[in-house]
Design a protein around this motif. Sequence first.
Motif, PDB file in Angstrom:
ATOM      1  N   ARG A  73     -16.333   3.565   3.771  1.00 46.50           N
ATOM      2  CA  ARG A  73     -15.052   4.900   3.142  1.00 46.50           C
ATOM      3  C   ARG A  73     -13.810   4.755   4.218  1.00 46.50           C
ATOM      4  O   ARG A  73     -12.851   4.607   3.893  1.00 46.50           O
ATOM      5  CB  ARG A  73     -15.522   5.925   3.117  1.00 46.50           C
ATOM      6  CG  ARG A  73     -14.321   6.981   1.882  1.00 46.50           C
ATOM      7  CD  ARG A  73     -15.243   8.540   2.004  1.00 46.50           C
ATOM      8  NE  ARG A  73     -15.353   9.028   3.011  1.00 46.50           N
ATOM      9  CZ  ARG A  73     -16.605   9.615   2.899  1.00 46.50           C
ATOM     10  NH1 ARG A  73     -17.300   9.283   2.607  1.00 46.50           N
ATOM     11  NH2 ARG A  73     -16.425  10.943   4.347  1.00 46.50           N
ATOM     12  N   VAL A  74     -13.823   4.205   5.024  1.00 47.18           N
ATOM     13  CA  VAL A  74     -12.733   3.986   6.188  1.00 47.18           C
ATOM     14  C   VAL A  74     -12.434   2.853   6.223  1.00 47.18           C
ATOM     15  O   VAL A  74     -11.472   2.265   6.536  1.00 47.18           O
ATOM     16  CB  VAL A  74     -13.552   5.183   7.341  1.00 47.18           C
ATOM     17  CG1 VAL A  74     -12.823   4.562   8.563  1.00 47.18           C
ATOM     18  CG2 VAL A  74     -13.936   5.836   8.084  1.00 47.18           C
ATOM     19  N   GLN A  75     -13.814   1.546   6.212  1.00 46.28           N
ATOM     20  CA  GLN A  75     -12.588   0.447   5.780  1.00 46.28           C
ATOM     21  C   GLN A  75     -11.943   0.495   4.411  1.00 46.28           C
ATOM     22  O   GLN A  75     -11.125  -0.103   4.697  1.00 46.28           O
ATOM     23  CB  GLN A  75     -14.099  -0.716   6.282  1.00 46.28           C
ATOM     24  CG  GLN A  75     -14.570  -0.877   7.472  1.00 46.28           C
ATOM     25  CD  GLN A  75     -16.010  -0.921   8.098  1.00 46.28           C
ATOM     26  OE1 GLN A  75     -16.494  -1.513   6.583  1.00 46.28           O
ATOM     27  NE2 GLN A  75     -16.333  -1.612   8.902  1.00 46.28           N
ATOM     28  N   GLU A  76     -12.274   0.916   3.889  1.00 44.92           N
ATOM     29  CA  GLU A  76     -11.307   0.711   2.681  1.00 44.92           C
ATOM     30  C   GLU A  76     -10.239   1.182   2.496  1.00 44.92           C
ATOM     31  O   GLU A  76      -9.138   1.251   1.966  1.00 44.92           O
ATOM     32  CB  GLU A  76     -12.255   1.674   1.278  1.00 44.92           C
ATOM     33  CG  GLU A  76     -11.627   1.221   0.137  1.00 44.92           C
ATOM     34  CD  GLU A  76     -11.934   0.131  -0.554  1.00 44.92           C
ATOM     35  OE1 GLU A  76     -10.771  -0.019  -1.108  1.00 44.92           O
ATOM     36  OE2 GLU A  76     -12.377  -0.684  -0.279  1.00 44.92           O
ATOM     37  N   SER A  77     -10.198   2.752   2.838  1.00 44.81           N
ATOM     38  CA  SER A  77      -8.824   3.206   3.360  1.00 44.81           C
ATOM     39  C   SER A  77      -7.489   2.571   4.796  1.00 44.81           C
ATOM     40  O   SER A  77      -7.092   2.115   4.168  1.00 44.81           O
ATOM     41  CB  SER A  77      -9.223   4.917   3.766  1.00 44.81           C
ATOM     42  OG  SER A  77      -9.894   5.560   3.311  1.00 44.81           O
ATOM     43  N   ILE A  78      -8.314   1.556   5.706  1.00 50.39           N
ATOM     44  CA  ILE A  78      -7.801   1.177   6.074  1.00 50.39           C
ATOM     45  C   ILE A  78      -7.488  -0.699   5.634  1.00 50.39           C
ATOM     46  O   ILE A  78      -5.833  -0.099   5.654  1.00 50.39           O
ATOM     47  CB  ILE A  78      -8.893   0.367   7.572  1.00 50.39           C
ATOM     48  CG1 ILE A  78      -8.906   1.857   8.143  1.00 50.39           C
ATOM     49  CG2 ILE A  78      -8.158  -0.674   8.146  1.00 50.39           C
ATOM     50  CD1 ILE A  78     -11.041   1.296   9.428  1.00 50.39           C
ATOM     51  N   ARG A  79      -8.494  -1.156   3.934  1.00 52.08           N
ATOM     52  CA  ARG A  79      -7.589  -2.129   3.911  1.00 52.08           C
ATOM     53  C   ARG A  79      -6.973  -1.528   2.783  1.00 52.08           C
ATOM     54  O   ARG A  79      -5.162  -1.889   2.916  1.00 52.08           O
ATOM     55  CB  ARG A  79      -8.796  -2.217   2.887  1.00 52.08           C
ATOM     56  CG  ARG A  79      -9.134  -3.456   4.306  1.00 52.08           C
ATOM     57  CD  ARG A  79     -10.445  -4.448   2.934  1.00 52.08           C
ATOM     58  NE  ARG A  79     -11.812  -3.924   2.386  1.00 52.08           N
ATOM     59  CZ  ARG A  79     -12.294  -3.308   2.719  1.00 52.08           C
ATOM     60  NH1 ARG A  79     -12.904  -3.825   4.731  1.00 52.08           N
ATOM     61  NH2 ARG A  79     -13.274  -2.372   2.069  1.00 52.08           N
ATOM     62  N   GLU A  80      -6.328  -0.273   2.021  1.00 55.21           N
ATOM     63  CA  GLU A  80      -5.755   0.058   1.210  1.00 55.21           C
ATOM     64  C   GLU A  80      -4.071   0.241   2.280  1.00 55.21           C
ATOM     65  O   GLU A  80      -3.208  -0.235   1.427  1.00 55.21           O
ATOM     66  CB  GLU A  80      -6.095   1.567   0.401  1.00 55.21           C
ATOM     67  CG  GLU A  80      -7.636   0.454  -0.307  1.00 55.21           C
ATOM     68  CD  GLU A  80      -7.775   2.131  -1.695  1.00 55.21           C
ATOM     69  OE1 GLU A  80      -7.109   3.101  -1.451  1.00 55.21           O
ATOM     70  OE2 GLU A  80      -8.675   2.248  -1.581  1.00 55.21           O
ATOM     71  N   LEU A  81      -4.716   0.575   2.771  1.00 58.00           N
ATOM     72  CA  LEU A  81      -3.704   1.710   3.709  1.00 58.00           C
ATOM     73  C   LEU A  81      -2.413   0.931   4.299  1.00 58.00           C
ATOM     74  O   LEU A  81      -1.168   0.878   5.314  1.00 58.00           O
ATOM     75  CB  LEU A  81      -3.200   2.749   4.278  1.00 58.00           C
ATOM     76  CG  LEU A  81      -4.166   4.212   3.273  1.00 58.00           C
ATOM     77  CD1 LEU A  81      -4.886   4.828   4.506  1.00 58.00           C
ATOM     78  CD2 LEU A  81      -3.465   4.270   2.726  1.00 58.00           C
ATOM     79  N   GLY A  82      -3.513  -0.393   4.865  1.00 65.11           N
ATOM     80  CA  GLY A  82      -2.684  -1.745   5.953  1.00 65.11           C
ATOM     81  C   GLY A  82      -2.902  -1.101   7.391  1.00 65.11           C
ATOM     82  O   GLY A  82      -1.767  -1.370   7.624  1.00 65.11           O
ATOM     83  N   TYR A  83      -3.297  -0.459   7.008  1.00 66.52           N
ATOM     84  CA  TYR A  83      -3.168  -0.213   8.771  1.00 66.52           C
ATOM     85  C   TYR A  83      -3.541  -1.060   9.715  1.00 66.52           C
ATOM     86  O   TYR A  83      -4.627  -1.116   9.653  1.00 66.52           O
ATOM     87  CB  TYR A  83      -4.629   1.671   9.163  1.00 66.52           C
ATOM     88  CG  TYR A  83      -5.022   1.461  10.651  1.00 66.52           C
ATOM     89  CD1 TYR A  83      -3.889   2.236  10.986  1.00 66.52           C
ATOM     90  CD2 TYR A  83      -5.635   1.829  11.088  1.00 66.52           C
ATOM     91  CE1 TYR A  83      -3.699   2.507  12.693  1.00 66.52           C
ATOM     92  CE2 TYR A  83      -6.459   1.519  12.598  1.00 66.52           C
ATOM     93  CZ  TYR A  83      -4.664   2.753  13.005  1.00 66.52           C
ATOM     94  OH  TYR A  83      -5.350   3.379  14.650  1.00 66.52           O
ATOM     95  N   HIS A  84      -2.757  -0.906  11.098  1.00 66.13           N
ATOM     96  CA  HIS A  84      -3.079  -2.351  11.825  1.00 66.13           C
ATOM     97  C   HIS A  84      -3.106  -1.509  13.260  1.00 66.13           C
ATOM     98  O   HIS A  84      -2.393  -0.481  13.580  1.00 66.13           O
ATOM     99  CB  HIS A  84      -2.109  -2.932  12.273  1.00 66.13           C
ATOM    100  CG  HIS A  84      -1.637  -3.501  11.144  1.00 66.13           C
ATOM    101  ND1 HIS A  84      -2.861  -4.681  10.372  1.00 66.13           N
ATOM    102  CD2 HIS A  84      -1.308  -3.886   9.785  1.00 66.13           C
ATOM    103  CE1 HIS A  84      -2.201  -5.278   9.324  1.00 66.13           C
ATOM    104  NE2 HIS A  84      -1.183  -4.589   8.927  1.00 66.13           N
ATOM    105  N   PRO A  85      -4.564  -0.932  14.135  1.00 66.71           N
ATOM    106  CA  PRO A  85      -4.604  -0.616  15.223  1.00 66.71           C
ATOM    107  C   PRO A  85      -2.912  -1.025  16.126  1.00 66.71           C
ATOM    108  O   PRO A  85      -2.590  -2.329  16.511  1.00 66.71           O
ATOM    109  CB  PRO A  85      -6.019  -0.751  16.276  1.00 66.71           C
ATOM    110  CG  PRO A  85      -6.787  -1.211  14.450  1.00 66.71           C
ATOM    111  CD  PRO A  85      -5.888  -1.494  13.536  1.00 66.71           C
TER     112      PRO A  85
END
Length: 335
Positions: free
Chosen positions: A35-47
């Motif tokens: 679920r977290v990885q999917e949110s990262i992909r959808e939002l385009g999050y970059h650490p």
Amino acid sequence: MVTLAEVAQHAGVSASTVSYVLSGKRSISVTTRQRVQESIRELGYHPNAGARALAGKRSNIIALMIPLRTDMYVPVMMEIAIAVATTARLHGYDVLLLTGEEGPDAVRRVTGSGLADAMILMDVELEDDRLPLLRGTDQPSVLIGLPADTTGLTCVDLDWTATGALCVEQLATLGHRDVAVIGEAPAVYERHTGFAERTLDGLRSRSRELDVRLLHRPCEGGYDAMASTLARVFDERPATTGFVVQNESAVEPLLALLRQQGRAVPEDVSVVAICPDQVAVQASVRLTSVAIPAQEMGRHAVERLVAKLDGRDGDEVVLIEPELTVRASSGPAAS
């Protein structure tokens, strides 16, 4: 710029959970991690790589050594590379791709420059001359492949020995007693490349156990080379009714030549391939095959490497169990 807190809110978890998924410092359930990885992909999050580098004195770069040789099937290599790059980004790392045939020099350049925090090595040979350097450095590394001696190394690979055995078992179960192996190009065996040598070991040992007569012939691939190899096979073993193919570029030429000779597949001759599913299902006869789990290999390698970077993992060997899918190219041996 998307923040870690926004990812947490989107995934319905705490910010610390997102942090743990990225760092791997704590065990997170598969459902929550996905679920977290999917949110990262959808939002385009970059650490924030800069902040992480300052805090941990890291470059946040993984070096991937993938020599692109003409005698190797490049699409599989690139599929593994894409899986490495995709998984690395989920953990906040970028990938430095090294495609030259530099051997130990490339290892020295990476370890001496500080450009990368860790290394993943592909195209591993049984007696790979890069391994002494890996064992002599503190920089974490993972091999996608299995050398003869795995002491002090972390390795991820398909169980190629079991793969060879599985192919012979499939044909022996159908009554085939004379089996020919159409192998990789001769140079692959001359380098003692791990996957090819281990597959051959599995084929030979299981053939002896099952009383199957095995003939192995390397092949450059392509129509002319396959025609010469096939003529040699039937000249040496006229009773051959089963083929194992570990050479993607030889698959379609083999099927075409068998048709030209009036040998029907699978009524007269059965064919089992070791290849990507895409090659198997798009062949002129849908091939019974053992798939090459390229994405799984790349993902496992990065996950093991990140764990080593975080001090959570030691050296180990991860072998992926082969899976054989029966399709239209294998059937009972002709009486």
